[in-house]
Design a protein around this motif. Structure first.
Motif, PDB file in Angstrom:
ATOM      1  N   GLY A 255       0.789  -1.142  -0.013  1.00 37.45           N
ATOM      2  CA  GLY A 255      -0.143   0.091  -0.068  1.00 37.45           C
ATOM      3  C   GLY A 255       0.920   1.362   0.183  1.00 37.45           C
ATOM      4  N   SER A 256       0.113   2.651  -0.224  1.00 37.07           N
ATOM      5  CA  SER A 256       0.994   3.575  -0.395  1.00 37.07           C
ATOM      6  C   SER A 256      -0.224   4.646  -0.195  1.00 37.07           C
ATOM      7  N   TYR A 257       0.148   5.586   0.707  1.00 34.41           N
ATOM      8  CA  TYR A 257      -0.922   6.774   1.223  1.00 34.41           C
ATOM      9  C   TYR A 257      -0.216   7.952   1.183  1.00 34.41           C
ATOM     10  N   PRO A 258      -1.132   9.122   0.983  1.00 27.56           N
ATOM     11  CA  PRO A 258      -0.622  10.422   0.876  1.00 27.56           C
ATOM     12  C   PRO A 258      -0.481  10.968   2.363  1.00 27.56           C
ATOM     13  N   THR A 259      -1.121  10.401   3.436  1.00 22.73           N
ATOM     14  CA  THR A 259      -0.642  10.860   4.862  1.00 22.73           C
ATOM     15  C   THR A 259      -0.518   9.583   5.490  1.00 22.73           C
ATOM     16  N   PHE A 260       0.488  10.403   6.862  1.00 25.96           N
ATOM     17  CA  PHE A 260       0.985   9.190   7.918  1.00 25.96           C
ATOM     18  C   PHE A 260      -0.118   8.471   8.606  1.00 25.96           C
ATOM     19  N   GLU A 261      -1.230   9.355   8.546  1.00 29.82           N
ATOM     20  CA  GLU A 261      -2.427   8.739   9.593  1.00 29.82           C
ATOM     21  C   GLU A 261      -3.087   7.489   8.799  1.00 29.82           C
ATOM     22  N   GLU A 262      -3.099   7.652   7.434  1.00 29.65           N
ATOM     23  CA  GLU A 262      -3.872   6.595   6.504  1.00 29.65           C
ATOM     24  C   GLU A 262      -3.056   5.375   6.362  1.00 29.65           C
ATOM     25  N   ALA A 263      -1.730   5.559   6.418  1.00 26.99           N
ATOM     26  CA  ALA A 263      -0.931   4.525   6.397  1.00 26.99           C
ATOM     27  C   ALA A 263      -0.843   3.858   7.487  1.00 26.99           C
ATOM     28  N   LEU A 264      -0.714   4.425   8.819  1.00 25.18           N
ATOM     29  CA  LEU A 264      -0.758   3.898   9.910  1.00 25.18           C
ATOM     30  C   LEU A 264      -2.028   3.056  10.325  1.00 25.18           C
ATOM     31  N   GLU A 265      -3.424   3.591   9.995  1.00 18.56           N
ATOM     32  CA  GLU A 265      -4.313   2.889  10.132  1.00 18.56           C
ATOM     33  C   GLU A 265      -4.408   1.508   9.273  1.00 18.56           C
ATOM     34  N   LYS A 266      -3.937   1.520   8.234  1.00 13.56           N
ATOM     35  CA  LYS A 266      -3.980   0.445   7.429  1.00 13.56           C
ATOM     36  C   LYS A 266      -2.796  -0.431   7.831  1.00 13.56           C
ATOM     37  N   ARG A 267      -1.697  -0.056   8.298  1.00 12.75           N
ATOM     38  CA  ARG A 267      -0.724  -1.101   8.928  1.00 12.75           C
ATOM     39  C   ARG A 267      -1.088  -1.680   9.870  1.00 12.75           C
ATOM     40  N   GLN A 268      -1.739  -1.069  11.042  1.00 14.06           N
ATOM     41  CA  GLN A 268      -2.504  -1.675  12.006  1.00 14.06           C
ATOM     42  C   GLN A 268      -3.568  -2.830  11.722  1.00 14.06           C
ATOM     43  N   GLU A 269      -4.122  -2.473  10.695  1.00 15.22           N
ATOM     44  CA  GLU A 269      -4.991  -3.510  10.044  1.00 15.22           C
ATOM     45  C   GLU A 269      -4.347  -4.946   9.892  1.00 15.22           C
ATOM     46  N   LEU A 270      -3.175  -4.631   8.997  1.00 19.62           N
ATOM     47  CA  LEU A 270      -2.366  -5.669   8.247  1.00 19.62           C
ATOM     48  C   LEU A 270      -1.571  -6.397   9.427  1.00 19.62           C
ATOM     49  N   VAL A 271      -1.178  -5.750  10.482  1.00 20.99           N
ATOM     50  CA  VAL A 271      -0.555  -6.388  11.376  1.00 20.99           C
ATOM     51  C   VAL A 271      -1.205  -7.283  12.230  1.00 20.99           C
ATOM     52  N   GLN A 281       8.567   6.559   4.556  1.00 22.93           N
ATOM     53  CA  GLN A 281       8.483   7.893   3.740  1.00 22.93           C
ATOM     54  C   GLN A 281       9.091   7.930   2.539  1.00 22.93           C
ATOM     55  N   SER A 282       8.405   8.493   1.377  1.00 21.33           N
ATOM     56  CA  SER A 282       9.118   8.519  -0.090  1.00 21.33           C
ATOM     57  C   SER A 282       8.804   9.878  -0.523  1.00 21.33           C
ATOM     58  N   LYS A 283       9.590  10.551  -0.981  1.00 18.16           N
ATOM     59  CA  LYS A 283       9.540  11.822  -1.743  1.00 18.16           C
ATOM     60  C   LYS A 283       9.463  11.675  -3.109  1.00 18.16           C
ATOM     61  N   LEU A 284       8.279  11.938  -4.058  1.00 16.90           N
ATOM     62  CA  LEU A 284       8.388  11.582  -5.351  1.00 16.90           C
ATOM     63  C   LEU A 284       9.106  12.694  -6.098  1.00 16.90           C
ATOM     64  N   ASN A 285       9.285  12.471  -7.418  1.00 21.79           N
ATOM     65  CA  ASN A 285       9.833  13.636  -8.143  1.00 21.79           C
ATOM     66  C   ASN A 285       9.401  14.974  -8.217  1.00 21.79           C
ATOM     67  N   ASN A 286       7.909  14.928  -8.161  1.00 27.76           N
ATOM     68  CA  ASN A 286       7.116  16.211  -7.899  1.00 27.76           C
ATOM     69  C   ASN A 286       7.220  16.889  -6.552  1.00 27.76           C
ATOM     70  N   SER A 287       8.125  16.376  -5.801  1.00 28.91           N
ATOM     71  CA  SER A 287       8.093  16.656  -4.318  1.00 28.91           C
ATOM     72  C   SER A 287       6.969  16.342  -3.309  1.00 28.91           C
ATOM     73  N   GLU A 288       6.055  15.725  -4.011  1.00 31.29           N
ATOM     74  CA  GLU A 288       4.929  14.996  -3.075  1.00 31.29           C
ATOM     75  C   GLU A 288       5.585  13.963  -2.074  1.00 31.29           C
ATOM     76  N   THR A 289       4.984  13.877  -0.924  1.00 28.66           N
ATOM     77  CA  THR A 289       5.342  12.780  -0.141  1.00 28.66           C
ATOM     78  C   THR A 289       4.220  11.749   0.285  1.00 28.66           C
ATOM     79  N   TRP A 290       4.770  10.498   0.127  1.00 33.24           N
ATOM     80  CA  TRP A 290       3.692   9.427   0.233  1.00 33.24           C
ATOM     81  C   TRP A 290       4.248   8.588   1.160  1.00 33.24           C
ATOM     82  N   PHE A 291       3.556   7.692   2.016  1.00 36.21           N
ATOM     83  CA  PHE A 291       4.006   6.812   2.975  1.00 36.21           C
ATOM     84  C   PHE A 291       3.621   5.195   2.406  1.00 36.21           C
TER      85      PHE A 291
END
Length: 325
Positions: A255-271, A281-291
Motif C-alpha cells: 500500500g501507499s498513502y498520501p498521509t501518515f495517518e492513513e498509512a498507520l491505520e492500514k498498517r495496524q489492520e495488516l499487522v 516515507q518517500s518523496k516523489l519527483n514532483n516533491s509530493e510525499t507518500w507513505f
C-alpha cells in the motif's frame, strides 16, 4: 428435462459472469460444491484448480490438478497445461515446459499454449526459442500488441534496447492508452539513454535516489492484463547497466498513502493479520510525499517474488515488488 436444461444454462451464465468480474472466490465455492457431490467430477476439479490459480492460491491449485493427473485415468491436455502454469508461478520453468509439451501432445494446441511456452523459454534465457514461440502464437491468432510487447521484452533481456524501442514506438503512436506498452517503452527508452550516456566519456548522470521508473520491470514478460500481482515472472536484472544497481533493495509493497495517518491505520489492520509491515516515507519527483507500507527486505527481485508467492498472509492482497535504491 426442460427444467434441468434451464438450470444448466443459468449455472453457466453465472459462471461466465463471475469469470468476467474476476470473482474467483465465488467460482471456487461453486466448483467445490460440485466436487463434494461428485469427487470424480474431474472437469470441475480442473476448473477449480484454474480458479485457485487465478485467485493466487498456488498450493490449492496444485493440489487439485495433481489429483486430476494422478487419479482421473485420462490424459487431459488442459490439465497438463494448467500444471505448467502452476509450475511457472513457482518459477520452475524447465518443468513447466515439459508439462506444456505434454499438453500439446494430448491435443491442447491453442495460441495461449505457445505464448506461455515463449514466456517460459524467455525466463530460462532461450531467447530464440521464445521469439519463435511468440510468433507461433501470433500465427494462431493471439493479440498482435501482446506479441509485440513480449518480443520487445525479450530484446530488453538481451540488452537490445533499440530493437525494443523500434517495436514499441509505432504501437504506442497508434494507441497511447495501452499502459503496459507505455510502461515498457519508457523502460526501453530509459535504458537506451543510460547506455548511451555510459558509453559517452563526456556525459554525466545525476543519481537522485529512487528511480521514477521501476526498471526491474525489464525482467517481466507481461502477457495478460497487468495487475500488481502479475509482476512475478522475472530473471536476474540485466547486469552492469550502472554501478548503483548493487545498492538496490527489494520490498513487497502492500500500500501507499498520501498521509501518515492513513498509512498507520492500514498498517495496524495488516499487522492484526500477522503480517509485519513497516512505514517508509518517500518523496516523489514532483516533491509530493507518500507513505509506503513495505514487507520484507531482499537483495534481488527473485528473492522478493519467491517470498511473496509463499507468504500466506499476502493471499488476497494487492501488492507488487518495489525497488528502492
Amino acid at each position: 428435462m426442460g427444467c434441468s436444461s434451464t438450470e444448466s444454462i443459468s449455472d453457466q451464465n453465472k459462471v461466465n459472469q463471475l469469470t468476467t468480474t474476476k470473482n474467483y472466490k465465488a467460482l471456487i465455492d461453486i466448483y467445490k460444491s460440485k466436487i463434494v457431490n461428485d469427487p470424480s467430477d474431474w472437469e470441475s476439479q480442473i476448473r477449480l484448480s484454474q480458479a485457485y490459480l487465478d485467485y493466487k492460491d498456488i498450493e490449492s491449485a496444485n493440489f487439485y490438478i495433481d489429483r486430476v493427473l494422478l487419479l482421473s485415468g485420462s490424459n487431459s491436455g488442459k490439465a497438463y497445461f494448467l500444471k505448467g502454469e502452476i509450475l511457472s508461478e513457482q518459477l520452475n520453468f524447465e518443468s513447466a515446459l515439459e508439462k506444456y509439451e505434454m499438453a500439446k501432445y494430448y491435443g491442447y494446441n491453442n495460441a495461449k499454449l505457445y505464448l506461455k511456452m515463449g514466456v517460459a523459454n524467455a525466463q530460462i534465457r532461450q531467447y530464440e526459442e521464445a521469439i519463435d514461440l511468440f510468433n507461433q502464437a501470433r500465427l494462431r491468432g493471439y493479440d498482435d500488441n501482446t506479441i509485440k510487447n513480449n518480443l520487445a521484452v525479450v530484446h530488453l533481456y538481451q540488452g537490445e534496447y533499440q530493437k525494443s524501442v523500434n517495436i514499441l514506438q509505432p504501437v504506442y503512436e497508434i494507441d497511447s492508452t495501452d499502459k503496459k506498452i507505455e510502461s515498457n517503452l519508457k523502460i526501453a527508452l530509459s535504458l537506451l539513454d543510460e547506455l548511451n550516456r555510459n558509453s559517452d566519456p563526456n556525459s554525466t548522470s545525476l543519481v537522485t535516489g529512487e528511480s521514477d521508473i521501476d526498471d526491474s520491470s525489464v525482467n517481466d514478460i507481461e502477457y495478460s492484463e497487468i495487475t500488481a500481482q502479475e509482476y512475478f515472472l522475472s530473471q536476474e536484472k540485466i547486469e552492469n547497466i550502472s554501478a548503483e544497481e548493487e545498492n538496490k533493495k527489494y520490498y513487497v509493497q502492500v500500500g501507499s498513502y498520501p498521509t501518515f495517518e492513513e498509512a498507520l491505520e492500514k498498517r495496524q489492520e495488516l499487522v492484526s493479520t500477522g503480517l509485519e509491515v513497516d512505514i517508509r516515507q518517500s518523496k516523489l519527483n514532483n516533491s509530493e510525499t507518500w507513505f509506503r507500507l513495505l514487507n520484507g527486505e531482499f537483495n534481488s527481485y527473485r528473492q522478493a517474488q519467491g517470498y511473496a508467492l509463499n507468504k500466506q498472509e499476502l493471499n488476497g492482497l494487492e501488492y507488487f515488488i518495489q525497488v528502492i535504491r
